[in-house]
Design a protein around this motif. Structure first.
Motif, short mmCIF file in Angstrom:
data_model
loop_
_atom_site.label_atom_id
_atom_site.label_comp_id
_atom_site.label_asym_id
_atom_site.label_seq_id
_atom_site.Cartn_x
_atom_site.Cartn_y
_atom_site.Cartn_z
N CYS A 105 43.42 37.15 43.03
CA CYS A 105 42.78 36.86 41.76
C CYS A 105 41.27 36.68 41.95
N GLN A 109 38.69 38.90 39.70
CA GLN A 109 37.64 38.29 38.88
C GLN A 109 36.26 38.79 39.30
N THR A 112 35.81 42.30 37.90
CA THR A 112 35.58 42.29 36.46
C THR A 112 34.15 41.91 36.14
N ARG A 121 42.65 45.09 30.40
CA ARG A 121 43.47 43.88 30.37
C ARG A 121 43.56 43.32 31.78
N LEU A 122 43.43 42.00 31.89
CA LEU A 122 43.46 41.31 33.18
C LEU A 122 44.55 40.26 33.17
N PRO A 235 41.48 36.89 30.24
CA PRO A 235 42.74 37.17 30.95
C PRO A 235 43.93 36.39 30.43
N SER A 261 40.78 33.36 27.00
CA SER A 261 41.94 33.56 27.87
C SER A 261 43.15 32.82 27.31
#
Length: 291
Positions: A105, A109, A112, A121-122, A235, A261
């Motif tokens: 992750c 991140q 992104t 889409r995350l 996300p 999020s």
């Protein structure tokens, strides 16, 4: 019916030939494994997601089908974000749907933020943090204490304490780590041991330290946080209420950092949600991908 899995390669910006697997059919969903340093095959079909999407299962540097780089700094999570951009170009995709588990992750991140607009889409699954491994140790201890009556608990706690103290003979690290594996799951079953053991066998002993060395220095932390917050990722963040590895605090932190999020905590699951709660896991992920 067996699922077809195919092996593929792409060329990174330093010329390295890196690997990935394709599993399932449909639109691509790029999936990053945790560990750090775990073989991506442990993700399997992610609880049935491969029945809906074509999973692009990425081999991290120095794992699976990707070679060990001469420059180990290429294994930092920040550097591996560059590999992800090379993969996007290789796949011919304008924007990625991106799912990352655990330590990966951090890579997701970073990617992104470094490549605005390239992530459609995350999904962050049981993230370890937003800049480094950022567990709330008091929360993790409380989660682990729920298993105090389990027969495996004393050995697991003793092994964890020995590992935390440091100075362990490298030949014993693997043995001690395996004793702590029940903490990965919210509800332990003996058959889960094999699910943990196999993916980590090939991980270099230096990998973890190098991977996390991508974290910013203290005086750079605020600027890096602001950069991540401004990336517009929105996300889906998933956590397990019984996660005795990282707890829920890092997921909550990630959800707070990224405006728009959505945080979902599956209360009884551990660190690998798709094993223990496949229906809930796939339902949340698919709903986010379709939103």
């Amino acid at each position: 019916m067996s699922t077809t899995i195919t092996e593929h390669r792409y060329t990174a910006d330093d010329g390295a030939e890196l690997g990935y697997l394709r599993r399932g059919s449909g639109e691509p969903l790029v999936c990053l494994p945790g560990g750090p340093g775990a073989d991506v095959r442990y993700l399997g079909g992610l609880g049935g997601l491969d029945e809906h999407r074509s999973l692009v299962l990425v081999d991290q540097r120095a794992t699976g089908r990707s070679p060990v780089p001469e420059d180990r700094s290429r294994c930092r999570y920040t550097a591996q974000a560059h590999d992800l951009e090379a993969l996007r170009r290789h796949l011919g995709l304008e924007r990625l749907d991106l799912l990352a588990h655990s330590a990966a992750c951090l890579t997701a991140q970073e990617y992104t933020a470094a490549h605005p607009g390239r992530v459609r889409r995350l999904i962050l699954v049981t993230p370890v943090g937003v800049l480094a491994r950022e567990a709330d140790e008091a929360e993790v201890a409380e989660i682990r204490s729920r298993h105090v009556d389990e027969p495996w608990y004393p050995a697991a706690v003793a092994a964890q304490e020995e590992l935390a103290a440091g100075g362990v003979d490298p030949e014993r690290v693997g043995e001690l780590t395996l004793r702590t594996v029940p903490f990965v799951w919210g509800r332990w079953r003996e058959e889960y041991l094999a699910l943990y053991r196999e993916p980590m066998r090939g991980a270099p002993d230096w990998y973890r330290d190098v991977f996390y060395s991508g974290a910013p220095a203290p005086d750079e932390r605020d600027a890096r946080l602001a950069r991540l917050a401004a990336c517009g990722a929105r996300p889906l963040v998933l956590a397990g209420g019984g996660d005795g590895i990282i707890g829920t605090a890092p997921a909550r932190q990630a959800a707070e950092l990224h405006p728009g999020s959505r945080l979902v905590v599956l209360p009884d699951a551990g660190h690998r949600l798709w094993h223990e709660e496949p229906k809930a896991f796939t339902g949340e992920v698919l709903a986010h991908l379709r939103s």
